[in-house]
Design a protein around this motif. Structure first.
Motif, short mmCIF file in Angstrom:
data_model
loop_
_atom_site.label_atom_id
_atom_site.label_comp_id
_atom_site.label_asym_id
_atom_site.label_seq_id
_atom_site.Cartn_x
_atom_site.Cartn_y
_atom_site.Cartn_z
N GLN A 99 4.81 -8.82 -34.16
CA GLN A 99 5.28 -8.30 -35.43
C GLN A 99 5.32 -9.39 -36.50
O GLN A 99 5.34 -10.58 -36.18
CB GLN A 99 6.67 -7.69 -35.26
N PHE A 100 5.32 -8.98 -37.76
CA PHE A 100 5.42 -9.92 -38.87
C PHE A 100 5.96 -9.18 -40.09
O PHE A 100 6.06 -7.95 -40.09
CB PHE A 100 4.06 -10.57 -39.17
N TYR A 101 6.31 -9.93 -41.15
CA TYR A 101 6.95 -9.35 -42.33
C TYR A 101 6.23 -9.80 -43.61
O TYR A 101 5.74 -10.94 -43.70
CB TYR A 101 8.42 -9.79 -42.42
N TRP A 102 6.20 -8.91 -44.58
CA TRP A 102 5.70 -9.22 -45.91
C TRP A 102 6.72 -8.75 -46.94
O TRP A 102 7.44 -7.77 -46.73
CB TRP A 102 4.37 -8.50 -46.21
N ASN A 103 6.78 -9.48 -48.07
CA ASN A 103 7.53 -9.00 -49.23
C ASN A 103 6.58 -8.24 -50.15
O ASN A 103 5.55 -8.77 -50.58
CB ASN A 103 8.13 -10.17 -50.02
N LEU A 104 6.92 -6.99 -50.45
CA LEU A 104 6.21 -6.24 -51.49
C LEU A 104 6.98 -6.45 -52.79
O LEU A 104 8.17 -6.14 -52.88
CB LEU A 104 6.17 -4.75 -51.14
N GLN A 105 6.31 -7.01 -53.79
CA GLN A 105 6.95 -7.33 -55.08
C GLN A 105 6.36 -6.46 -56.17
O GLN A 105 5.15 -6.39 -56.35
CB GLN A 105 6.74 -8.81 -55.42
N TYR A 159 11.91 -5.78 -54.93
CA TYR A 159 11.29 -6.19 -53.66
C TYR A 159 11.59 -5.16 -52.57
O TYR A 159 12.68 -4.59 -52.52
CB TYR A 159 11.82 -7.56 -53.23
N SER A 160 10.59 -4.96 -51.72
CA SER A 160 10.77 -4.16 -50.51
C SER A 160 10.26 -4.99 -49.33
O SER A 160 9.16 -5.56 -49.38
CB SER A 160 9.99 -2.84 -50.60
N LEU A 161 11.07 -5.08 -48.28
CA LEU A 161 10.68 -5.84 -47.09
C LEU A 161 9.84 -4.93 -46.19
O LEU A 161 10.32 -3.89 -45.72
CB LEU A 161 11.92 -6.33 -46.35
N LEU A 162 8.59 -5.34 -45.93
CA LEU A 162 7.69 -4.58 -45.07
C LEU A 162 7.69 -5.20 -43.67
O LEU A 162 7.48 -6.41 -43.52
CB LEU A 162 6.26 -4.57 -45.63
N HIS A 163 7.90 -4.38 -42.69
CA HIS A 163 7.89 -4.80 -41.29
C HIS A 163 6.62 -4.24 -40.66
O HIS A 163 6.44 -3.02 -40.58
CB HIS A 163 9.13 -4.27 -40.58
N ALA A 194 -3.86 -6.09 -52.49
CA ALA A 194 -4.51 -6.96 -51.51
C ALA A 194 -3.48 -7.57 -50.57
O ALA A 194 -2.39 -7.98 -50.99
CB ALA A 194 -5.30 -8.05 -52.22
N THR A 195 -3.81 -7.63 -49.30
CA THR A 195 -2.92 -8.23 -48.31
C THR A 195 -3.04 -9.76 -48.34
O THR A 195 -4.08 -10.29 -48.76
CB THR A 195 -3.27 -7.72 -46.90
N PRO A 196 -2.00 -10.48 -47.94
CA PRO A 196 -2.09 -11.95 -47.93
C PRO A 196 -3.22 -12.46 -47.02
O PRO A 196 -3.80 -13.52 -47.29
CB PRO A 196 -0.72 -12.39 -47.38
N ASN A 197 -3.53 -11.73 -45.98
CA ASN A 197 -4.63 -12.06 -45.08
C ASN A 197 -5.08 -10.76 -44.41
O ASN A 197 -4.35 -9.77 -44.38
CB ASN A 197 -4.20 -13.09 -44.03
N GLU A 198 -6.30 -10.77 -43.89
CA GLU A 198 -6.81 -9.56 -43.23
C GLU A 198 -6.09 -9.34 -41.90
O GLU A 198 -5.84 -10.30 -41.16
CB GLU A 198 -8.32 -9.67 -43.00
#
Length: 221
Positions: A99-105, A159-163, A194-198
């Motif tokens: 698993q990993f997390y991204w911030n949606l801004q 911000y929304s935290l994406l899991h 766009a995602t930070p990485n594929e």
């Protein structure tokens, strides 16, 4: 003999007067020399053009224009299309084996303040077909942040935290993903981000790889 000359003179004078009287009568009655009547001139009628009616003014429409184009405010002041810019930021310190997390801004780039409330809708987008794949993101109410109205003055962000979960741990068709389709609350269209990485995605509707936390004024620490 003298009387005859006087009478002849009188007769000639009377005849002369008769001729003159006939000419005067002919001139007055409109007859020509041949005796035919001269037709009277027919007056030409001139028509006055009626003024053309002015076209009725079309109803005016009003719209507000921000720095990024035409936009509108939602029914309760919510941010709407054209007011926001989107970005994704990875949170590498919280990434694990599966698993990993991204911030949606979401940033207000318009020239008018607005608000955001609730959860964004998020879906993975296939890099091959450029269409949404997999199940839409569920709501992550356990992200440690409560749902509330976020004031968005000019230049402010929410911000929304994406899991996200690794697709490799699921039995599903794997496809590459380089974008997310994001639909903020009260919107009826999505925006590609766009995602930070594929990453890998699951091309089926039963596997939920993403959950989204509520929009907040600051990112989760």
């Amino acid at each position: 003999m003298g009387k005859i000359r006087k009478t002849g003179t009188f007769v000639l004078s009377a005849a002369t007067l008769a001729v003159l009287a006939g000419c005067a009568g002919a001139a007055g009655s409109g007859t020509n020399v041949s005796g035919a009547a001269t037709p009277a001139a027919t007056p030409t009628a001139t028509s006055t053009p009626e003024p053309s009616a002015s076209p009725a003014p079309s109803p005016s429409t009003s719209s507000q224009t921000g720095s990024t184009g035409v936009w509108k405010i939602g029914p309760n002041g919510e941010c709407d299309a054209g007011q926001l810019e989107f970005a994704l930021e990875s949170r590498p310190m919280e990434s694990g084996m599966s698993q990993f997390y991204w911030n949606l801004q979401l940033t207000n780039t318009s020239d008018t303040a607005c608000t955001l409330t609730g959860y964004p809708q998020v879906q993975l987008v296939s890099s091959i077909t450029e269409t949404g794949i997999g199940a839409s993101a569920g709501r992550d109410a356990g992200a440690g942040q409560a749902e509330a109205v976020v004031d968005m003055p000019i230049g402010a962000s929410a911000y929304s935290l994406l899991h996200l979960r690794q697709a490799g741990v699921y039995d599903c068709p794997i496809v590459p993903v380089a974008e997310l389709a994001v639909t903020p609350p009260y919107w009826d269209t999505s925006r590609a981000v766009a995602t930070p990485n594929e990453i890998d995605g699951c091309d089926d509707l039963t596997t939920e790889l993403v959950t989204a936390g509520p929009l907040t004024a600051t990112p989760r620490e």
